[in-house]
Motif scaffolding. Sequence first.
Motif, PDB file in Angstrom:
ATOM      1  N   VAL A  28       1.028  -1.364  -0.117  1.00  0.00           N
ATOM      2  CA  VAL A  28       0.344   0.723  -0.154  1.00  0.00           C
ATOM      3  C   VAL A  28       0.846   1.334   0.031  1.00  0.00           C
ATOM      4  CG1 VAL A  28      -1.337   1.444   1.183  1.00  0.00           C
ATOM      5  CG2 VAL A  28      -1.878  -1.396   1.124  1.00  0.00           C
ATOM      6  N   LYS A  29       0.952   2.083  -0.931  1.00  0.00           N
ATOM      7  CA  LYS A  29       1.898   3.055  -0.907  1.00  0.00           C
ATOM      8  C   LYS A  29       0.777   4.914  -0.301  1.00  0.00           C
ATOM      9  CE  LYS A  29       0.880   3.750  -5.409  1.00  0.00           C
ATOM     10  NZ  LYS A  29       0.578   4.423  -6.683  1.00  0.00           N
ATOM     11  N   PRO A  30       2.026   5.473   0.163  1.00  0.00           N
ATOM     12  CA  PRO A  30       1.740   6.086   1.115  1.00  0.00           C
ATOM     13  C   PRO A  30       1.088   7.349   0.506  1.00  0.00           C
ATOM     14  CG  PRO A  30       3.868   5.998   0.929  1.00  0.00           C
ATOM     15  CD  PRO A  30       3.715   4.568   0.252  1.00  0.00           C
ATOM     16  N   ARG A  31      -0.307   7.917   0.999  1.00  0.00           N
ATOM     17  CA  ARG A  31      -1.019   8.811   0.542  1.00  0.00           C
ATOM     18  C   ARG A  31      -1.805   9.755   1.459  1.00  0.00           C
ATOM     19  NH1 ARG A  31      -4.389   3.870   1.739  1.00  0.00           N
ATOM     20  NH2 ARG A  31      -6.614   4.891   3.009  1.00  0.00           N
ATOM     21  N   LYS A  32      -2.164  11.415   1.100  1.00  0.00           N
ATOM     22  CA  LYS A  32      -2.418  12.332   2.242  1.00  0.00           C
ATOM     23  C   LYS A  32      -4.039  12.908   1.948  1.00  0.00           C
ATOM     24  CE  LYS A  32      -0.942  17.066   3.058  1.00  0.00           C
ATOM     25  NZ  LYS A  32      -0.269  18.156   2.790  1.00  0.00           N
ATOM     26  N   THR A  33      -4.383  12.517   2.956  1.00  0.00           N
ATOM     27  CA  THR A  33      -5.866  12.791   3.215  1.00  0.00           C
ATOM     28  C   THR A  33      -5.985  13.751   3.717  1.00  0.00           C
ATOM     29  OG1 THR A  33      -5.796  12.065   5.522  1.00  0.00           O
ATOM     30  CG2 THR A  33      -6.632  10.437   3.436  1.00  0.00           C
ATOM     31  N   LYS A  34      -7.665  15.201   3.754  1.00  0.00           N
ATOM     32  CA  LYS A  34      -7.234  15.194   3.986  1.00  0.00           C
ATOM     33  C   LYS A  34      -6.428  16.522   5.841  1.00  0.00           C
ATOM     34  CE  LYS A  34     -11.379  17.217   1.146  1.00  0.00           C
ATOM     35  NZ  LYS A  34     -12.897  17.631   1.175  1.00  0.00           N
ATOM     36  N   ILE A  37      -1.297  12.319   6.926  1.00  0.00           N
ATOM     37  CA  ILE A  37      -0.944  11.607   6.294  1.00  0.00           C
ATOM     38  C   ILE A  37      -0.754  10.455   6.488  1.00  0.00           C
ATOM     39  CG2 ILE A  37       1.145  11.027   5.170  1.00  0.00           C
ATOM     40  CD1 ILE A  37       1.597  14.489   5.358  1.00  0.00           C
ATOM     41  N   TYR A  38      -1.362   9.312   5.668  1.00  0.00           N
ATOM     42  CA  TYR A  38      -0.751   7.877   5.484  1.00  0.00           C
ATOM     43  C   TYR A  38      -0.352   6.857   5.689  1.00  0.00           C
ATOM     44  CZ  TYR A  38      -2.643   3.051   5.552  1.00  0.00           C
ATOM     45  OH  TYR A  38      -1.995   1.261   5.539  1.00  0.00           O
ATOM     46  N   GLY A  40       1.922   4.165   4.842  1.00  0.00           N
ATOM     47  CA  GLY A  40       1.467   3.303   4.191  1.00  0.00           C
ATOM     48  C   GLY A  40       2.571   2.095   4.830  1.00  0.00           C
TER      49      GLY A  40
END
Length: 104
Positions: A28-34, A37-38, A40
């Motif tokens: 699971v790649k890192p991602r940014k939400t509102k 930051i996840y 991953g």
Amino acid sequence: MMRNIAFALLIGGLVGIVGHVRKKGKIVKPRKTKKFIYLGFLEEVLMGALSAVLLVISSDVDSLYKVVYISILAGIGGDAVLEELNVFRTDQKTAIPEDRKKDA
């Protein structure tokens, strides 16, 4: 000593990736939400590498085989720490205990 730390970083990180793939079934790649930051797979890599380095430094090993063995164990231990932290992240108010599910 620096060689031991480098091997501990590498092996602990690899064990972290293996644990992530075993848990999630994919990377699971890192991602940014509102809201946050996840990280991953980086979360498991960092935890495995950090725990391996700390254990190798504190145990003061002299053999490369001991470094590999301790790093693998520490990487698995880092995965266990992350699983315990996920227990605290869940919302306890919405979780229904097993004995109440039978009554509902």
